[in-house]
Design an enzyme around this catalytic site. Structure first.
Site, PDB file in Angstrom:
ATOM      1  N   SER A 215       0.783  -1.707  -0.389  1.00 18.48           N
ATOM      2  CA  SER A 215      -0.061   0.000   0.025  1.00 18.48           C
ATOM      3  C   SER A 215       1.037   1.661   0.242  1.00 18.48           C
ATOM      4  O   SER A 215       1.559   1.446   1.141  1.00 18.48           O
ATOM      5  CB  SER A 215      -0.867   0.212   1.343  1.00 18.48           C
ATOM      6  OG  SER A 215      -1.559   2.026   1.292  1.00 18.48           O
TER       7      SER A 215
ATOM      8  N   HIS B  55      -1.815  -1.040  -4.192  1.00 22.41           N
ATOM      9  CA  HIS B  55      -2.208  -1.120  -3.198  1.00 22.41           C
ATOM     10  C   HIS B  55      -2.309   0.357  -2.524  1.00 22.41           C
ATOM     11  O   HIS B  55      -1.849   1.269  -2.684  1.00 22.41           O
ATOM     12  CB  HIS B  55      -2.318  -2.132  -1.762  1.00 22.41           C
ATOM     13  CG  HIS B  55      -3.545  -1.077  -1.256  1.00 22.41           C
ATOM     14  ND1 HIS B  55      -5.200  -2.674  -1.479  1.00 22.41           N
ATOM     15  CD2 HIS B  55      -3.926  -0.893  -0.573  1.00 22.41           C
ATOM     16  CE1 HIS B  55      -5.906  -1.308  -1.210  1.00 22.41           C
ATOM     17  NE2 HIS B  55      -5.703  -1.098  -0.097  1.00 22.41           N
TER      18      HIS B  55
ATOM     19  N   ASP C 110      -4.627   3.740  -2.097  1.00 21.18           N
ATOM     20  CA  ASP C 110      -5.950   3.964  -0.534  1.00 21.18           C
ATOM     21  C   ASP C 110      -6.486   5.910  -1.348  1.00 21.18           C
ATOM     22  O   ASP C 110      -5.505   6.437  -0.852  1.00 21.18           O
ATOM     23  CB  ASP C 110      -5.236   3.676   0.793  1.00 21.18           C
ATOM     24  CG  ASP C 110      -5.036   2.551   1.128  1.00 21.18           C
ATOM     25  OD1 ASP C 110      -6.140   1.977   0.796  1.00 21.18           O
ATOM     26  OD2 ASP C 110      -3.963   2.551   1.015  1.00 21.18           O
TER      27      ASP C 110
ATOM     28  N   MET D 261      -9.200   8.054  -0.012  1.00 21.56           N
ATOM     29  CA  MET D 261      -9.736   8.059   0.964  1.00 21.56           C
ATOM     30  C   MET D 261     -10.565   9.531   1.200  1.00 21.56           C
ATOM     31  O   MET D 261      -9.459  10.941   1.079  1.00 21.56           O
ATOM     32  CB  MET D 261      -9.072   8.364   2.328  1.00 21.56           C
ATOM     33  CG  MET D 261      -8.352   7.597   2.813  1.00 21.56           C
ATOM     34  SD  MET D 261      -7.226   7.075   4.265  1.00 21.56           S
ATOM     35  CE  MET D 261      -6.667   5.679   4.020  1.00 21.56           C
TER      36      MET D 261
ATOM     37  N   HIS E 127      -8.637   0.913  -3.608  1.00 21.26           N
ATOM     38  CA  HIS E 127      -8.791   0.819  -2.814  1.00 21.26           C
ATOM     39  C   HIS E 127      -9.688   2.234  -1.800  1.00 21.26           C
ATOM     40  O   HIS E 127      -9.376   3.248  -1.761  1.00 21.26           O
ATOM     41  CB  HIS E 127      -8.456   0.373  -1.137  1.00 21.26           C
ATOM     42  CG  HIS E 127      -9.376   0.170  -0.158  1.00 21.26           C
ATOM     43  ND1 HIS E 127      -8.816  -0.698   1.173  1.00 21.26           N
ATOM     44  CD2 HIS E 127     -10.227   0.465   0.282  1.00 21.26           C
ATOM     45  CE1 HIS E 127      -9.013  -0.135   2.681  1.00 21.26           C
ATOM     46  NE2 HIS E 127     -10.545  -0.187   2.023  1.00 21.26           N
TER      47      HIS E 127
ATOM     48  N   MET F 278     -12.029   4.541  -0.618  1.00 23.11           N
ATOM     49  CA  MET F 278     -12.519   5.001   1.701  1.00 23.11           C
ATOM     50  C   MET F 278     -13.968   6.672   1.034  1.00 23.11           C
ATOM     51  O   MET F 278     -13.351   7.219   1.624  1.00 23.11           O
ATOM     52  CB  MET F 278     -11.956   4.664   2.277  1.00 23.11           C
ATOM     53  CG  MET F 278     -11.256   3.006   2.326  1.00 23.11           C
ATOM     54  SD  MET F 278      -9.680   3.326   3.339  1.00 23.11           S
ATOM     55  CE  MET F 278      -8.692   3.407   1.874  1.00 23.11           C
TER      56      MET F 278
ATOM     57  N   MET G 112     -10.654  -5.560   5.539  1.00 24.66           N
ATOM     58  CA  MET G 112      -9.929  -5.042   6.874  1.00 24.66           C
ATOM     59  C   MET G 112     -10.132  -6.063   8.049  1.00 24.66           C
ATOM     60  O   MET G 112     -10.999  -6.107   8.322  1.00 24.66           O
ATOM     61  CB  MET G 112     -11.160  -3.923   7.153  1.00 24.66           C
ATOM     62  CG  MET G 112     -11.244  -2.814   5.385  1.00 24.66           C
ATOM     63  SD  MET G 112     -10.154  -1.932   4.803  1.00 24.66           S
ATOM     64  CE  MET G 112      -8.818  -1.392   5.558  1.00 24.66           C
TER      65      MET G 112
ATOM     66  N   PHE H 283      -6.083   5.242   7.973  1.00 25.62           N
ATOM     67  CA  PHE H 283      -4.796   4.976   8.534  1.00 25.62           C
ATOM     68  C   PHE H 283      -3.531   3.698   8.456  1.00 25.62           C
ATOM     69  O   PHE H 283      -4.160   2.316   8.361  1.00 25.62           O
ATOM     70  CB  PHE H 283      -4.749   5.196  10.122  1.00 25.62           C
ATOM     71  CG  PHE H 283      -5.307   6.337  10.449  1.00 25.62           C
ATOM     72  CD1 PHE H 283      -5.190   8.179  10.228  1.00 25.62           C
ATOM     73  CD2 PHE H 283      -6.751   6.718  11.040  1.00 25.62           C
ATOM     74  CE1 PHE H 283      -6.271   8.578  10.151  1.00 25.62           C
ATOM     75  CE2 PHE H 283      -7.020   7.448  10.824  1.00 25.62           C
ATOM     76  CZ  PHE H 283      -7.154   8.661  11.088  1.00 25.62           C
TER      77      PHE H 283
ATOM     78  N   ASP I 149      -6.026  -6.476   4.152  1.00 31.06           N
ATOM     79  CA  ASP I 149      -5.305  -4.963   4.732  1.00 31.06           C
ATOM     80  C   ASP I 149      -5.630  -4.912   5.543  1.00 31.06           C
ATOM     81  O   ASP I 149      -6.892  -4.292   6.317  1.00 31.06           O
ATOM     82  CB  ASP I 149      -6.631  -3.812   3.865  1.00 31.06           C
ATOM     83  CG  ASP I 149      -6.008  -2.951   3.888  1.00 31.06           C
ATOM     84  OD1 ASP I 149      -4.831  -2.372   4.022  1.00 31.06           O
ATOM     85  OD2 ASP I 149      -6.505  -2.072   2.714  1.00 31.06           O
TER      86      ASP I 149
HETATM   87  C1  DX5 Z   1      -5.953   1.663   5.898  1.00 35.37           C
HETATM   88  C2  DX5 Z   1      -5.829   1.405   4.262  1.00 35.37           C
HETATM   89  C3  DX5 Z   1      -4.940   0.157   4.647  1.00 35.37           C
HETATM   90  C4  DX5 Z   1      -3.468   0.511   4.853  1.00 35.37           C
HETATM   91  C5  DX5 Z   1      -2.563  -0.437   5.549  1.00 35.37           C
HETATM   92  O1  DX5 Z   1      -7.710   2.340   5.669  1.00 35.37           O
HETATM   93  O2  DX5 Z   1      -7.083   0.974   3.542  1.00 35.37           O
HETATM   94  O3  DX5 Z   1      -4.648   0.213   2.927  1.00 35.37           O
HETATM   95  O4  DX5 Z   1      -2.468   2.065   3.996  1.00 35.37           O
HETATM   96  O5  DX5 Z   1      -1.108  -0.208   5.995  1.00 35.37           O
HETATM   97  P1  DX5 Z   1      -1.369  -1.070   7.178  1.00 35.37           P
HETATM   98  O6  DX5 Z   1      -0.605  -2.541   6.273  1.00 35.37           O
HETATM   99  O7  DX5 Z   1       0.268  -0.259   7.514  1.00 35.37           O
HETATM  100  O8  DX5 Z   1      -1.423  -1.281   7.688  1.00 35.37           O
HETATM  101 ZN    ZN Z   2      -6.477  -0.076   2.062  1.00 38.78          ZN
END
Ligand code: DX5
Ligand code: ZN
Length: 229
Positions: free
Chosen positions: A9, A34, A36, A38, A67, A69, A138, A144, A180
Site C-alpha cells: 500500500s 494498493h 488507498d 480517502m 481501494h 474509502m 479490512m 490510517f 488489508d
Molecule cells: C487503511 C488502508 C490500508 C493501509 C494499510 O485504511 O486501507 O491499505 O495502508 O497499512 P498497514 O499495512 O500499515 O496497516
Molecule cells: Zn487499503
C-alpha cells in the site's frame, strides 16, 4: 499451493518520490500497487485521487488495486478506470446501489470488489457473488496505515473462504480474497492459513529502508513467512 499476491500500500510510501517508490516495489516483486483513496467523509483522512493514479500508471506494469474509502462511490469509477486502475473495490455501506456499482466497475473494464470493515457482516455477499472478482476484508478500521491487526479477522477470513470456495465449486468465477491492515512478517502465516490469497502491506513494506534492496528483502521474507506454518 496457490501462490499468494502481495500488494504494497503506497499510503506508507514517500509521496514526494512516488514514481520511484512504485518502481522499487515492482522491482522487489510486488504483484499489485494498493492505492488507498480517502475522502475525509467516509473515513477521517484525505489522500489521493485519479490524477495520482494516472501519474504513477506509466511507471509500472503491475496492476493498480484502487481501494475506495469514499462516499458516494459511482462518480469516481469512470475517472479511476480512465486513470489506469485495474481493480476497484468499495465499501458496500458507501453505495446506495451495490449491485449497480459493481456492474459499473466491470463495465469500465476493471475487476470489481467489495470491502468489509471489521464490523461489516459478510451477508452483503449473498446476492452479488457472481458480480465479484475480489473480496477484501479490512483487518483494521479504515483510514490510517500502521494500525494493529484485529484478530477476529481470522475467523471472518475462514468464513469468506468457505463462501468463495462453495461459489467456485458450483461453477462460479474465481474470486480473490484480500486482507488489508496490520499485515506483518509475524502474522502473515496465520492470515494465509485462514484463507487469504492477496495481502496488502503498507508499513511492513515501506517501513523497510529501500537502500540495500530493503523492499526486496522484506517482500521475499513476507512470501517465505506466508508459507511457514
Ligand atoms: C487503511 C488502508 C490500508 C493501509 C494499510 O485504511 O486501507 O491499505 O495502508 O497499512 P498497514 O499495512 O500499515 O496497516
Ligand atoms: Zn487499503
Amino acid at each position: 499451493m496457490t501462490p499468494i499476491r502481495l500488494a504494497p500500500s503506497i499510503l506508507s510510501a514517500d509521496f514526494a518520490r512516488l514514481g520511484d517508490e512504485v518502481r522499487a516495489i515492482e522491482a522487489a516483486g510486488a504483484d499489485l500497487v494498493h492505492f488507498d483513496v480517502m475522502d475525509n467523509h467516509y473515513v477521517p483522512n484525505l489522500t489521493i485521487g485519479p490524477l495520482v493514479c494516472e501519474a504513477i500508471r506509466p511507471h509500472v506494469k503491475i496492476g493498480i488495486d484502487v481501494h475506495l474509502m469514499v462516499e458516494p462511490v459511482d462518480a469516481l469509477i469512470p475517472l479511476f478506470a480512465k486513470a489506469g486502475a485495474n481493480i476497484i473495490t468499495f465499501h458496500p455501506e458507501a453505495s446506495r446501489h451495490v449491485d449497480r456499482t459493481l456492474q459499473l466497475i466491470r463495465d469500465h473494464g476493471c475487476k470489481a470488489g467489495l470491502v468489509f470493515n471489521p464490523a461489516t457482516p459478510l451477508e452483503w455477499l449473498d446476492h452479488v457473488m457472481d458480480r465479484l472478482d475480489v473480496v477484501l476484508l479490512m483487518s483494521v478500521n479504515p483510514g490510517f496505515g500502521g494500525q494493529k491487526f484485529i484478530p477476529s479477522t481470522l475467523a471472518k477470513l475462514s468464513d469468506a473462504r468457505r463462501r468463495i470456495d462453495a461459489h467456485t465449486a458450483q461453477g462460479g468465477q474465481p474470486i480473490w480474497l484480500e486482507v488489508d491492515g496490520g499485515v506483518k512478517l509475524d502474522n502473515i502465516a496465520q492470515i494465509v492459513q485462514a484463507g487469504a490469497d492477496t495481502l496488502v502491506a503498507g508499513s511492513a513494506v515501506f517501513g523497510a529502508p529501500d537502500n540495500d534492496g530493503g523492499y526486496h528483502t522484506v517482500m521475499k521474507q513476507l512470501r517465505k513467512n506466508a508459507r511457514s506454518e
